[in-house]
Design a protein around this motif. Structure first.
Motif, PDB file in Angstrom:
ATOM      1  N   PRO A 140       0.827  -1.216   0.000  1.00 51.69           N
ATOM      2  CA  PRO A 140       0.000   0.000   0.000  1.00 51.69           C
ATOM      3  C   PRO A 140       0.865   1.271   0.000  1.00 51.69           C
ATOM      4  O   PRO A 140       1.965   1.300   0.561  1.00 51.69           O
ATOM      5  CB  PRO A 140      -0.801  -0.108   1.298  1.00 51.69           C
ATOM      6  N   ALA A 141       0.357   2.308  -0.642  1.00 59.14           N
ATOM      7  CA  ALA A 141       1.055   3.600  -0.669  1.00 59.14           C
ATOM      8  C   ALA A 141       0.927   4.284   0.689  1.00 59.14           C
ATOM      9  O   ALA A 141       0.015   3.991   1.480  1.00 59.14           O
ATOM     10  CB  ALA A 141       0.460   4.478  -1.761  1.00 59.14           C
ATOM     11  N   GLN A 142       1.863   5.223   0.963  1.00 59.28           N
ATOM     12  CA  GLN A 142       1.870   5.936   2.240  1.00 59.28           C
ATOM     13  C   GLN A 142       1.893   7.446   1.994  1.00 59.28           C
ATOM     14  O   GLN A 142       2.168   7.908   0.890  1.00 59.28           O
ATOM     15  CB  GLN A 142       3.112   5.526   3.044  1.00 59.28           C
ATOM     16  N   THR A 143       1.615   8.176   3.061  1.00 60.30           N
ATOM     17  CA  THR A 143       1.680   9.645   2.953  1.00 60.30           C
ATOM     18  C   THR A 143       2.979  10.183   3.521  1.00 60.30           C
ATOM     19  O   THR A 143       3.342  11.334   3.256  1.00 60.30           O
ATOM     20  CB  THR A 143       0.501  10.282   3.706  1.00 60.30           C
ATOM     21  N   ALA A 144       3.695   9.368   4.305  1.00 65.69           N
ATOM     22  CA  ALA A 144       4.979   9.799   4.865  1.00 65.69           C
ATOM     23  C   ALA A 144       5.912   8.598   4.985  1.00 65.69           C
ATOM     24  O   ALA A 144       5.495   7.508   5.376  1.00 65.69           O
ATOM     25  CB  ALA A 144       4.792  10.451   6.225  1.00 65.69           C
ATOM     26  N   VAL A 145       7.170   8.846   4.652  1.00 70.43           N
ATOM     27  CA  VAL A 145       8.202   7.803   4.716  1.00 70.43           C
ATOM     28  C   VAL A 145       9.453   8.407   5.318  1.00 70.43           C
ATOM     29  O   VAL A 145       9.911   9.472   4.888  1.00 70.43           O
ATOM     30  CB  VAL A 145       8.518   7.249   3.307  1.00 70.43           C
ATOM     31  N   THR A 146      10.017   7.775   6.341  1.00 72.84           N
ATOM     32  CA  THR A 146      11.247   8.256   6.975  1.00 72.84           C
ATOM     33  C   THR A 146      12.383   7.286   6.687  1.00 72.84           C
ATOM     34  O   THR A 146      12.290   6.093   6.980  1.00 72.84           O
ATOM     35  CB  THR A 146      11.081   8.411   8.491  1.00 72.84           C
ATOM     36  N   ILE A 147      13.460   7.824   6.122  1.00 78.64           N
ATOM     37  CA  ILE A 147      14.633   7.028   5.807  1.00 78.64           C
ATOM     38  C   ILE A 147      15.857   7.780   6.333  1.00 78.64           C
ATOM     39  O   ILE A 147      16.213   8.852   5.815  1.00 78.64           O
ATOM     40  CB  ILE A 147      14.768   6.798   4.281  1.00 78.64           C
ATOM     41  N   GLY A 148      16.461   7.252   7.392  1.00 76.10           N
ATOM     42  CA  GLY A 148      17.588   7.946   8.006  1.00 76.10           C
ATOM     43  C   GLY A 148      17.162   9.280   8.567  1.00 76.10           C
ATOM     44  O   GLY A 148      16.224   9.364   9.386  1.00 76.10           O
ATOM     45  N   ASN A 149      17.842  10.362   8.170  1.00 73.38           N
ATOM     46  CA  ASN A 149      17.523  11.708   8.647  1.00 73.38           C
ATOM     47  C   ASN A 149      16.502  12.428   7.780  1.00 73.38           C
ATOM     48  O   ASN A 149      16.240  13.612   7.985  1.00 73.38           O
ATOM     49  CB  ASN A 149      18.788  12.551   8.710  1.00 73.38           C
ATOM     50  N   TYR A 150      15.935  11.700   6.800  1.00 69.84           N
ATOM     51  CA  TYR A 150      15.017  12.365   5.860  1.00 69.84           C
ATOM     52  C   TYR A 150      13.608  11.787   5.987  1.00 69.84           C
ATOM     53  O   TYR A 150      13.413  10.579   6.129  1.00 69.84           O
ATOM     54  CB  TYR A 150      15.507  12.193   4.427  1.00 69.84           C
ATOM     55  N   THR A 151      12.671  12.703   5.920  1.00 72.58           N
ATOM     56  CA  THR A 151      11.263  12.307   5.907  1.00 72.58           C
ATOM     57  C   THR A 151      10.601  12.871   4.649  1.00 72.58           C
ATOM     58  O   THR A 151      10.695  14.071   4.367  1.00 72.58           O
ATOM     59  CB  THR A 151      10.512  12.840   7.137  1.00 72.58           C
ATOM     60  N   TYR A 152       9.928  11.991   3.943  1.00 69.54           N
ATOM     61  CA  TYR A 152       9.224  12.397   2.710  1.00 69.54           C
ATOM     62  C   TYR A 152       7.738  12.455   3.042  1.00 69.54           C
ATOM     63  O   TYR A 152       7.160  11.479   3.538  1.00 69.54           O
ATOM     64  CB  TYR A 152       9.490  11.400   1.591  1.00 69.54           C
ATOM     65  N   ASN A 153       7.129  13.590   2.738  1.00 66.26           N
ATOM     66  CA  ASN A 153       5.708  13.796   3.015  1.00 66.26           C
ATOM     67  C   ASN A 153       4.978  14.087   1.711  1.00 66.26           C
ATOM     68  O   ASN A 153       5.394  14.948   0.933  1.00 66.26           O
ATOM     69  CB  ASN A 153       5.504  14.964   3.975  1.00 66.26           C
ATOM     70  N   LEU A 154       3.873  13.368   1.511  1.00 65.96           N
ATOM     71  CA  LEU A 154       3.050  13.576   0.323  1.00 65.96           C
ATOM     72  C   LEU A 154       1.704  14.125   0.769  1.00 65.96           C
ATOM     73  O   LEU A 154       0.917  13.424   1.410  1.00 65.96           O
ATOM     74  CB  LEU A 154       2.865  12.268  -0.454  1.00 65.96           C
ATOM     75  N   THR A 155       1.460  15.381   0.450  1.00 61.01           N
ATOM     76  CA  THR A 155       0.190  16.034   0.774  1.00 61.01           C
ATOM     77  C   THR A 155      -0.532  16.303  -0.530  1.00 61.01           C
ATOM     78  O   THR A 155      -0.114  17.158  -1.323  1.00 61.01           O
ATOM     79  CB  THR A 155       0.417  17.348   1.524  1.00 61.01           C
TER      80      THR A 155
END
Length: 424
Positions: free
Chosen positions: A100-115
């Motif tokens: 399933p797709a997500q709205t936020a993903v954290t990898i190491g020191n980075y967080t990706y947010n999809l709004t």
């Protein structure tokens, strides 16, 4: 009687054969007048084998709904079609379980947010928030990387750097189903000194069936139902030695063992080489006990130099053995046509036997290579037709003679009865 048969045949010839000849000639002239081709053969199109780059295609999508990544495997759902891409190969799975797709993903020191369709990345160490251009959807994480789709293209994200598009390139060998035969049949039969070649690493070659070359395109070696056409084409990983059958168009036909291949004739991937594979034969002359003499040491019908060769007496020039390249030991032989022209061909070991020439006589001339069973059948049919006509003529003569005798006998009998009546 012979005169009668002759006259009947003459009438038949004038009324039937000559009329057919006139009709046939008229039809041919009509075709020529309108520019219609009298024959269409595979020789009209030259054999062209694609460049290696011509097999490479990029997988694109018109409505990329979902995707999945599992190591080297990439799965895509485009409209109603499922794709599996792995190391340059494309397949079509029946079903795939997508993450399933997500709205936020954290990898190491980075967080990706999809709004909505806006994708941003936040750097916790530098407290930096960076938006990415364009409208994205379907944010996911596989391994230590983030992925999302924009304009039906999958992108890979790493840190705050601009994303990298993923454009899977795969090999499409469907074009090999329509490689023109061209003048290959003649090229195979034109004798060329025995030649071997080195097929270099990186070359692409396609397995073809040379049993028949009467079609417009080469027949692939493996055409079983359900088998993908790509199984016939291989990319050579390490150099191979092969027998050169002929050059045709921009291509070369080669054989390795029991299989024959077509590939592009280019110096980058193909080079003629010298092989020490000849040795003295066990006998100087032989009788062919097989049915064919071949143009090169490779036994397949399309490579036939002399059909109907059984009983042909030949001179044996050498014996050829090359394990791993030739599928058998062969004898290089020489024979003469009916015109006295010497020809060189090859016969597999086991299909000829020693012939001892007595009184130092030369081997007899071989049968006409143009001979075929078809011409024999035509001749027999013509003879039968003539025999039938002769029998009909004989029957007519016998019938006429018998009928005349009966009428004469009846007339004489009637005359005698009339004379007896007058005496009474």
């Amino acid at each position: 009687m012979l005169v009668t048969v002759y006259n009947i045949l003459k009438v038949w010839y004038n009324s039937i054969v000559k009329r057919l000849a006139v009709i046939t000639t008229s039809l041919l002239l009509t075709c020529a007048a309108f520019g219609a081709p009298l024959s269409a053969t595979a020789e009209e199109s030259e054999t062209i084998y694609p460049d290696k780059s011509g097999f490479v295609k990029t997988l694109t999508f018109s409505n990329l709904k979902d995707y999945e990544i599992d190591g080297d495997k990439y799965y895509f759902a485009d409209r109603e079609t499922l794709y599996c891409y792995e190391n340059g190969k494309l397949s079509y799975p029946e079903e795939v379980e997508f993450t399933p797709a997500q709205t936020a993903v954290t990898i190491g020191n980075y967080t990706y947010n999809l709004t909505g369709t806006t994708l941003k990345v936040a750097d916790f160490e530098g407290s930096e928030i960076q938006p990415f251009e364009g409208e994205y959807y379907s944010l996911k994480q596989f391994g230590n990387k983030a992925y999302a789709v924009k304009d039906n293209v999958l992108y890979e994200f790493e840190g705050v750097r601009q994303p990298t598009s993923i454009s899977p390139e795969y090999y499409d060998y469907s074009v090999t189903e329509k490689i023109n035969v061209g003048q290959t049949s003649d090229a195979l039969k034109n004798y060329k000194a025995l030649t071997f070649v080195t097929v270099k690493a990186g070359a692409v070659m396609t397995a073809v069936d040379l049993t028949s070359l009467e079609g417009e395109y080469f027949a692939l070696e493996n055409t079983e139902e359900g088998i993908d056409v790509s199984v016939n084409t291989v990319s050579v990983e390490e150099p191979k030695t092969a027998l050169l059958l002929c050059y045709t168009g921009n291509a070369a036909l080669i054989s390795i063992g029991d299989s024959s291949y077509i590939m592009k004739n280019e110096a980058e991937y193909l080079e003629e080489t010298i092989a020490d594979c000849r040795k003295d034969p066990e006998f100087a002359n032989a009788t062919i006990i097989g049915n064919r003499i071949y143009a090169s040491p490779f036994t397949v019908i399309g490579n036939t130099l002399l059909p109907n060769a059984t009983g042909t007496i030949v001179k044996v020039k050498s014996k050829i053995e090359y394990a791993g390249v030739l599928n058998s030991a062969y004898y290089e032989v020489e024979y003469e046509t009916k015109d006295g022209e010497p020809k060189t061909g090859y016969v597999a070991a086991g299909f000829l036997t020693e012939y001892i020439i007595e009184d130092n006589k030369e081997p007899s001339v071989v049968p006409d290579p143009e001979h075929s069973e078809k011409t024999q059948v035509t001749t027999v049919l013509l003879i039968l037709a003539v025999v039938v006509l002769v029998l009909i003529a004989l029957g007519y003569v016998v019938y006429t003679a018998t009928s005349s005798k009966k009428k004469k006998g009846k007339k004489e009998k009637n005359t005698e009865e009339n004379e007896d009546g007058k005496k009474d």
